[in-house]
Write an enzyme that holds these catalytic residues in place. Structure first.
Site, PDB file in Angstrom:
ATOM      1  N   SER A   1      55.692 -44.485  10.258  1.00 38.64           N
ATOM      2  CA  SER A   1      57.067 -44.126  10.949  1.00 38.64           C
ATOM      3  C   SER A   1      57.064 -43.499  12.435  1.00 38.64           C
ATOM      4  O   SER A   1      57.983 -43.495  13.173  1.00 38.64           O
ATOM      5  CB  SER A   1      57.751 -43.163  10.177  1.00 38.64           C
ATOM      6  OG  SER A   1      57.585 -41.928  10.302  1.00 38.64           O
TER       7      SER A   1
ATOM      8  N   LYS B   1      65.132 -36.424   9.282  1.00 39.46           N
ATOM      9  CA  LYS B   1      64.459 -36.591  10.590  1.00 39.46           C
ATOM     10  C   LYS B   1      65.445 -36.098  11.565  1.00 39.46           C
ATOM     11  O   LYS B   1      65.099 -35.256  12.783  1.00 39.46           O
ATOM     12  CB  LYS B   1      63.889 -37.853  10.790  1.00 39.46           C
ATOM     13  CG  LYS B   1      62.391 -38.184   9.958  1.00 39.46           C
ATOM     14  CD  LYS B   1      61.889 -39.442  10.266  1.00 39.46           C
ATOM     15  CE  LYS B   1      60.643 -39.521   9.466  1.00 39.46           C
ATOM     16  NZ  LYS B   1      60.091 -41.043   9.407  1.00 39.46           N
TER      17      LYS B   1
END
Lengths: 289, 817
Positions: free
Chosen positions: B657, B700
């Site tokens: 990611s 996140k």
């Protein structure tokens, strides 16, 4: 003559004959406790057997090997001692469990004579009926017991479990066995079963009434007294009267016949499966207590 | 066509509220309960198929996430179906009189086992009092006395003859302690040795001769005794049998009457009768025994055990239908049954009454649910289950014998035919491992019931979840939830699914939420759970688990962990990662940096070099080479040496990611263009520069927002997320509010070009017809820098000094080409 039975003090158990039989020892001890008697155990070393060791040709057929061996005085003495010790252990075990007064006596002599001398009118001698082949049927001690002045407690070979009354076989209302049975019933908390022997009908009811009154006077509550007249003469009639009663002890007075093994007492004990207490006939024993 | 720089996602799309408009209720107490399988049509079908099909091996393996509470759902489904299925038979173990170590299993119609047990127990009880009474009765006593007397008379006749003969010869037979001996007598008294020795020799000789002869007779007489004893024993035995047979006939007929249609039971009654006739003494002896012995006789291990019935399993306990059993502790013994032992006088003994059923016995004819992990972690259980399924019978196996711990004599009970549907449940990994390593799995578990972790979010599924929430509250005795609270719980289900378009099916987590919200409502004295209670429950759940998150944020805020949230830097970007600890996940920004120099075309992943990077991370980094090579290939070898690193990362890094963030730093380092530090980046990238979806997007974003918020929102801060992740957004209310107020932004990015333009404020640039990037664009700067590296490397190669290796470059990041 008095109808009062002697005040029994001792129950004599000849442990020389059936030394290590715990069943007999326990039955005797329980009876002694129920009647408040001392248990007196006797082990008689037959002096005649010792004497045989002095005969060079004498020998012994030893069981169960069925082998012949010379008589040896030392070995004989040792085996008598072992048998006596074994008998004492059995008695001690029973006595410790039940907690009764007792004595254990080892004597040497003629067994029959010893039993005869030991057994007095205030004693009851235990006689265990034979239940299986193999026992020597001509035991002189047994005959001596029957001849003695003592009463006899005949133990059946296979006692059945009996929880019923104490039965008294009455020749008449004054029969000594009534008092003994009443005393035993009171002591054991049992009922009393009166078994009047065959009487003419006109006498029977009166005899029953007298016997019942006497039993009541001896401390047995009337509601704990039952009566079953014996329907006729002979032992079968008596056994018939006993049938279904579950009597735990039968008390009767011995006939004044010569003693023999197959007395009514022995037959009742075998057939009914309960101990039988045989009292001496009236007149043969002076009343005591 | 140049791609437009993405604009922030509208605040309305950052959180999808629940729509319960179609569900009329004030509180969840008004909602109908929702038992069984919820939102699991695939698993439902599989279980229905698996339980419906009767063929061998079609057992069910249910797999799903740990919090799915699969067993509860399956149990509810099976319980509903169980009453409609035929009731299985009862099973009992009885004594095998011929071979007691091999107890006999007998099947009876459902519910009949206790009836048989009671009938037999009553029969034995009756006989224990009736038989002694019969044998104590006068009839028996008289017959036995007569029998014994007749045999004794024969015995005595021999003795009588001997005695008469002895008496005639003036000999006495004496009993010695160990046997018999003969002695001379006179006048009926035994003659002492001295007197005997004084007898004339002839008389002594005659006496000796007589004794010798009598000794032979005595021997002969005694030899008959064993035969007579045996005769007596046989006769008594025959009498006992005859007496007992008469006494037993009626009670046995009465006890057998209800079972005449069951041959096995009738055979057992016959065997029992024969045994009692052979062992009638057992009843009579017990009656005469001491009270303590009698009490012992009534206990297990007593002498009358042999006649009793051990009800192994009966349907009498649970009405009609098939049983559904769940075995939570599937040890071997709990599964296939066990044989227990009693300690008696220092020895371990057992009999058929000490056979205890296992879960397979109880479930026989129905269904058994077993947790696969528990089953596999118990020694011998898995193989025992497979054996049972293969043989279609339950054999009780003694684990102690397996491992040689005991040599005690044990039992070998008849196996019991097995007809059971096994449902194993466990997590997916376990199933796939088992499928890979145990080829027998497919043989025995042909039906896979795969439980979804989530369900598509729709009005219907939201309503379903609302009913589930109501069911949980009702079942647990919690306060009902009002509409707003229910809606918040549903929304939380979407957050747990990490997808605004999905709802979690992990019932355990919803249960926890409802329970905790109920608790806070109760604390506040509210009879109904409100939205505030749900919010508090969520906040408390996070708070309890957030010690590490707070420490991590503290490190950043105190500039111990360096993360800028303002300004711009070359070769440096804020990456975002998710830490998952104990079921709690939170996002954390990390600084990612890159440095470049001329080299052999290698991008060094420092995480990998020090073995802190996982394979997926390495894959992401390698993709960057592909991207560079594809986009900036100029017919010359790639002459770049770059190093990428997660700064201040002291643990393992995995996942791809961060690959887009790493590419941005690489492009920044190559182009010399600084990247905005008030933005954070997440997303993976492919070789064509397409930004791809990642997991944990909400955590996140919130992780970076928390840092920015703590430092003070500047209004320019935000997060670049893959466009594909926009549908997953279920952000915290404070994040949504900040975005709505324009103080924070979430940018959906489709390509690297969009992202780099946003981060640098410089267009990425696209090749023109001549194949050149426009001047001043990011791509032009990158390509020019790479060309410069190639030239440097070529020069170094021409010089032949080998200085064109990875360490040949001298330029530093930020240097302009």
């Amino acid at each position: 003559m008095s109808a009062a039975p002697p005040a029994f003090r001792r129950l004599i158990l000849d442990v020389g004959d059936h030394a290590a039989n715990p069943r007999i020892a326990r039955a005797a001890a329980e009876f002694a406790r129920a009647l408040g008697l001392d248990l007196h155990c006797v082990f008689v070393e037959d002096e005649a057997v010792y004497g045989l060791a002095g005969l060079p040709f004498a020998r012994e057929l030893r069981l169960p090997a069925h082998e012949w061996h010379p008589m040896d005085a030392t070995r004989i003495a040792s085996e008598f001692a072992q048998a006596a010790a074994q008998a004492r252990r059995v008695v001690d075990e029973v006595v410790r469990t039940l907690g009764i007064a007792n004595a254990f006596e080892v004597v040497r002599g003629d067994p029959a004579a010893c039993i005869a001398v030991l057994s007095t009118a205030t004693d009851i001698v235990v006689v265990a009926e034979r239940g299986a082949p193999g026992a020597w049927p001509f035991d002189r001690r047994r005959a001596a017991a029957y001849r003695s002045a003592a009463a006899l407690l005949v133990l059946p070979p296979r006692p059945a479990s009996r929880q019923g009354p104490i039965a008294a076989v009455l020749a008449d209302a004054a029969d000594a066995c009534l008092e003994v049975a009443a005393r035993a019933a009171r002591s054991a908390g049992a009922s009393l079963l009166l078994l009047p022997l065959a009487l003419p009908p006109d006498q029977l009811q009166a005899a029953i009434a007298r016997a019942t009154a006497r039993a009541t006077a001896l401390g047995v509550p009337p509601d704990r007294i039952a009566v079953r007249p014996v329907a006729g003469p002979g032992l079968d009639a008596l056994l018939h009267a006993l049938a279904g009663s579950d009597a735990r002890l039968v008390v009767l007075t011995r006939a004044a016949d010569p003693p023999q093994d197959d007395t009514p007492g022995a037959r009742i004990a075998r057939a009914h499966g309960a101990p039988v207490l045989l009292l001496e006939p009236r007149g043969t024993v002076p009343a005591e207590g | 066509m140049p791609q437009p720089v993405p604009t922030p996602i509208p605040a309305g799309l950052l959180y999808r509220p629940a729509d319960l408009a179609g569900l009329a209720f004030e509180t969840t107490a008004d909602l109908a309960p929702l038992p069984g399988l919820i939102g699991q049509p695939r698993a439902h079908e599989a279980i229905r198929f698996g339980t419906g099909i009767a063929h061998r091996g079609f057992n069910i393996f249910a797999i799903g996430a740990g919090g799915a509470r699969m067993q509860e759902s399956i149990r509810a489904l099976l319980d509903d179906a169980a009453p409609g299925r035929p009731q299985p038979p009862d099973w009992v173990y009885v004594n095998n009189f011929a071979a007691p170590h091999r107890p006999v299993a007998i099947s009876l119609p459902g519910g009949q086992a206790p009836v048989l047990e009671k009938a037999v127990h009553t029969l034995v009880d009756d006989l224990r009092s009736a038989l002694p009474a019969v044998f104590a009765g006068e009839d028996y006593q008289k017959r036995r006395a007569a029998l014994e007397q007749s045999i004794q008379a024969r015995h005595e006749s021999g003795f009588t003859a001997l005695n008469e003969k002895a008496t005639a010869h003036n000999i006495a037979v004496l009993r010695t302690p160990m046997g018999f001996a003969m002695a001379p007598t006179r006048d009926g008294k035994v003659v002492p040795p001295a007197d005997f020795n004084a007898w004339p020799e002839a008389e002594q000789q005659a006496t000796r001769a007589a004794i010798e002869e009598l000794e032979k007779d005595l021997e002969q007489t005694l030899r008959t005794i064993p035969r007579l004893e045996k005769e007596q024993r046989d006769a008594v035995r025959a009498l006992d049998r005859e007496t007992a047979r008469f006494a037993l006939a009626q009670p046995f007929e009465e006890a057998k009457a209800p079972f005449t249609a069951l041959p096995a039971v009738m055979a057992q009654f016959d065997a029992m009768l024969a045994d009692i006739l052979d062992n009638v003494g057992l009843f009579i002896a017990a009656e005469a025994a001491e009270p303590a012995a009698l009490a012992a006789a009534g206990r297990l291990g007593g002498p009358f055990d042999r006649y009793e019935v051990n009800v192994l399993v009966t349907q009498a306990d649970h009405g009609a239908g098939a049983p559904v059993i769940e075995e939570l502790h599937p040890t071997l013994g709990n599964l296939v049954g066990r044989i227990e032992y009693l300690q008696m006088q220092g020895a371990l003994v057992t009999n058929f009454r000490l056979i205890k059923p296992g879960a397979l016995h109880r479930a026989n004819g129905g269904t058994i649910l077993i947790d696969a992990r528990s089953l596999l972690t118990e020694p011998f259980s898995w193989t025992a289950l497979k054996r049972a399924l293969l043989r279609q019978q339950i054999t009780i196996e003694d684990v102690a014998r397996f491992v040689g711990l005991t040599t005690t004599v044990s039992l070998e009970p008849d196996p019991i035919p097995l007809d059971v549907k096994v449902v194993l449940f466990g997590d997916r990994q376990l199933y796939y491992l088992l499928a890979a390593y145990d080829p027998e799995l497919a043989q025995h578990f042909k039906v896979l019931a795969d439980f979804d972790d989530e369900v598509d979010r729709s009005e219907a599924s939201e309503a379903m979840l609302a009913r589930l929430i109501g069911s949980i509250a009702a079942r647990e005795g919690l306060s009902p939830l009002d509409r707003a609270a229910t809606a918040r719980a549903v929304e939380h289900a979407a957050r747990l699914a990490d997808d605004a378009g999905k709802l979690t099916l992990l019932v355990e987590q919803m249960h926890d939420l409802v329970a905790e919200a109920g608790h806070w409502a109760a604390q506040a004295g509210r009879p109904v759970v409100t939205r505030a209670d749900v919010e508090q429950a969520i906040a408390q759940q996070i708070h309890r688990a957030s010690r590490l998150r707070e420490r991590s944020q503290e490190m950043i805020l105190r500039d111990i962990a360096l993360v800028d949230t303002a300004g711009s830097r070359v070769g440096q970007v804020n990456g975002l990662s998710v830490l998952m600890l104990g079921g709690y996940a939170f996002g954390r920004p990390s600084r990612i940096t890159c440095r470049v120099r001329p080299g052999a075309g290698r991008i060094v992943d420092i995480e990998r070099e020090v073995e802190l990077g996982g394979p997926l991370h390495s894959k992401g980094v390698l993709i960057l080479s592909g991207f560079l090579g594809g986009r900036y290939a100029m017919g010359a070898p790639m002459s770049l040496s770059a190093s990428l690193v997660f700064e201040q990362s002291y643990g393992g890094v995995d996942g791809d990611s961060a690959s887009s963030a790493e590419l941005y730093t690489l492009l920044s380092a190559l182009s010399g263009l600084p990247l905005r530090q008030d933005l954070a980046v997440t997303g993976s990238v492919n070789q064509h520069g397409i930004v791809q979806a990642i997991g944990g997007v909400n955590e996140k974003i919130e992780g970076f927002f928390d840092i920015c918020s703590a430092r003070g929102l500047s209004g320019t801060q935000g997060v670049l997320i893959p466009r594909a992740n926009a549908q997953h957004l279920m952000l915290r209310a404070d994040v949504v509010a900040a975005c709505a107020a324009g103080r924070f932004a979430i940018y959906p990015v489709e390509t690297i070009d969009q992202g780099i333009a946003l981060l640098t404020g410089v267009p990425a640039g696209e090749r023109d017809a001549g194949g050149a990037y426009p001047p001043g664009s990011v791509n032009q700067a990158v390509e020019a820098r790479l060309a410069h590296f190639a030239a440097l490397r070529k020069r170094a190669g021409d010089a032949g000094d080998g200085a064109a290796g990875d360490d040949a470059g001298t330029e530093r990041n930020g240097g302009k080409p």
